[in-house]
Scaffold this active site. Sequence first.
Site, PDB file in Angstrom:
ATOM      1  N   ASP A  88      -5.419  -5.632 -17.399  1.00  0.00           N
ATOM      2  CA  ASP A  88      -4.201  -4.667 -18.087  1.00  0.00           C
ATOM      3  C   ASP A  88      -4.785  -4.515 -19.471  1.00  0.00           C
ATOM      4  OD1 ASP A  88      -2.943  -4.809 -15.816  1.00  0.00           O
ATOM      5  OD2 ASP A  88      -1.921  -6.692 -16.252  1.00  0.00           O
ATOM      6  N   GLU A 147       5.888   6.177  -9.853  1.00  0.00           N
ATOM      7  CA  GLU A 147       4.519   5.941  -9.485  1.00  0.00           C
ATOM      8  C   GLU A 147       4.087   7.219  -8.569  1.00  0.00           C
ATOM      9  OE1 GLU A 147       3.723   1.236 -10.360  1.00  0.00           O
ATOM     10  OE2 GLU A 147       4.326   1.872  -8.297  1.00  0.00           O
ATOM     11  N   LEU A 160      -5.181  -6.927  -7.116  1.00  0.00           N
ATOM     12  CA  LEU A 160      -4.858  -8.313  -7.862  1.00  0.00           C
ATOM     13  C   LEU A 160      -6.160  -9.054  -8.433  1.00  0.00           C
ATOM     14  CD1 LEU A 160      -1.640  -9.375  -6.124  1.00  0.00           C
ATOM     15  CD2 LEU A 160      -1.822  -7.711  -8.054  1.00  0.00           C
ATOM     16  N   HIS A 172       0.198  -0.077 -13.805  1.00  0.00           N
ATOM     17  CA  HIS A 172       0.816  -1.080 -13.829  1.00  0.00           C
ATOM     18  C   HIS A 172       2.312  -0.813 -13.952  1.00  0.00           C
ATOM     19  CE1 HIS A 172       1.275  -5.281 -15.204  1.00  0.00           C
ATOM     20  NE2 HIS A 172       2.155  -4.964 -16.005  1.00  0.00           N
ATOM     21  N   GLY A 214       0.865  -1.041  -0.078  1.00  0.00           N
ATOM     22  CA  GLY A 214      -0.168  -0.148  -0.010  1.00  0.00           C
ATOM     23  C   GLY A 214       0.836   1.222   0.118  1.00  0.00           C
ATOM     24  N   SER A 217       2.344   2.335 -16.391  1.00  0.00           N
ATOM     25  CA  SER A 217       1.304   2.620 -17.442  1.00  0.00           C
ATOM     26  C   SER A 217       0.118   2.837 -16.480  1.00  0.00           C
ATOM     27  CB  SER A 217       0.971   1.509 -18.205  1.00  0.00           C
ATOM     28  OG  SER A 217       2.073   0.980 -18.951  1.00  0.00           O
ATOM     29  N   ASN A 257      -6.381   1.973 -13.278  1.00  0.00           N
ATOM     30  CA  ASN A 257      -5.346   0.911 -12.358  1.00  0.00           C
ATOM     31  C   ASN A 257      -3.817   1.513 -13.056  1.00  0.00           C
ATOM     32  OD1 ASN A 257      -3.974  -1.318 -11.388  1.00  0.00           O
ATOM     33  ND2 ASN A 257      -3.671  -2.280 -13.594  1.00  0.00           N
ATOM     34  N   ASN A 262       1.791   3.247  -2.623  1.00  0.00           N
ATOM     35  CA  ASN A 262       1.179   3.861  -3.715  1.00  0.00           C
ATOM     36  C   ASN A 262      -0.330   4.784  -2.873  1.00  0.00           C
ATOM     37  OD1 ASN A 262       2.053   4.459  -6.512  1.00  0.00           O
ATOM     38  ND2 ASN A 262       2.406   2.142  -5.962  1.00  0.00           N
TER      39      ASN A 262
HETATM   40  C1  GAR Z   1       2.878  -1.243  -7.637  1.00  0.00           C
HETATM   41  O1  GAR Z   1       4.230  -1.226  -8.149  1.00  0.00           O
HETATM   42  C2  GAR Z   1       1.747  -1.600  -8.779  1.00  0.00           C
HETATM   43  O2  GAR Z   1       2.166  -0.872 -10.105  1.00  0.00           O
HETATM   44  C3  GAR Z   1       1.871  -2.959  -9.047  1.00  0.00           C
HETATM   45  O3  GAR Z   1       1.834  -3.375  -7.367  1.00  0.00           O
HETATM   46  C4  GAR Z   1       2.769  -2.327  -6.846  1.00  0.00           C
HETATM   47  C5  GAR Z   1       2.079  -2.243  -5.628  1.00  0.00           C
HETATM   48  O4  GAR Z   1       3.102  -1.305  -4.438  1.00  0.00           O
HETATM   49  N1  GAR Z   1       0.646  -3.336  -9.569  1.00  0.00           N
HETATM   50  C6  GAR Z   1       0.631  -4.481 -10.364  1.00  0.00           C
HETATM   51  O5  GAR Z   1       1.500  -5.156 -10.435  1.00  0.00           O
HETATM   52  C7  GAR Z   1      -0.842  -4.830 -11.015  1.00  0.00           C
HETATM   53  N2  GAR Z   1      -0.493  -5.456 -12.037  1.00  0.00           N
HETATM   54  P1  GAR Z   1       2.431  -0.790  -3.165  1.00  0.00           P
HETATM   55  O6  GAR Z   1       1.397  -1.943  -2.498  1.00  0.00           O
HETATM   56  O7  GAR Z   1       3.925  -0.371  -2.439  1.00  0.00           O
HETATM   57  O8  GAR Z   1       1.496   0.560  -3.640  1.00  0.00           O
END
Ligand code: GAR
Length: 200
Positions: free
Chosen positions: A145, A174, A85, A104, A12, A136, A102, A14
Amino acid sequence: MRNIAVFASGNGTNTENIIAYFSTRNTVKVALVLSNKRDSFVLERAAKHNIRSVFFDRKEFYITGKVLRYLLLYKIDFIVLAGFLWRVPDNILDPYKDRIINIHPALLPGYGGKGMYGEYVHRAVIESRDKESGISIHFVNESYDQGAVIFQVKCKVEPSDTPDTLAQKIHALEYQHYPKVIEDIVTKLPEFSVKSSEEA
Ligand code: GAR
């Protein structure tokens, strides 16, 4: 002011970055954080910021409509996936058409699809000896995706990069871009409203 909900399955970072960004602005409010993992650290991050969070299981997402009921209860205008996910079901995709995005951690259409998340993506990029990767941001539809891409930015992959160092570069991108892209889209949206037939 528009209300957003953030869905996350794991750490979490992000989500917390989005919460922090909007905590000092009057454009968007993070009204709800939702997770399909009861012990995910994102729920603690939400609590730290006094943001209401909800755990839900597969049945509550796909069958009973509990998640949609929460979205309507909290008057959610827009949904942000941040490391979430599971595929979003039609009972949410339909009322929130063009209102779910989303992020990616690669340059779609490369390295997308079911099972391609987090470190699996970075590992695949490194193994392919790609010279660049990136992030992305895209609209969410019924396929993993594959919704329209809204924003991409690249970074270099050095020969010395490992999945860990690449993940750090991607996370930095991100944090820098996701809140601004969210703000840009959400502030242009009309307020969300559902037809009564869609209310759960
Ligand atoms: C992020 O890098 C996001 O882009 C990726 O999971 C990570 C979550 O990090 N998402 C995917 O791979 C979706 N297919 P976080 O929990 O530290 O925010």
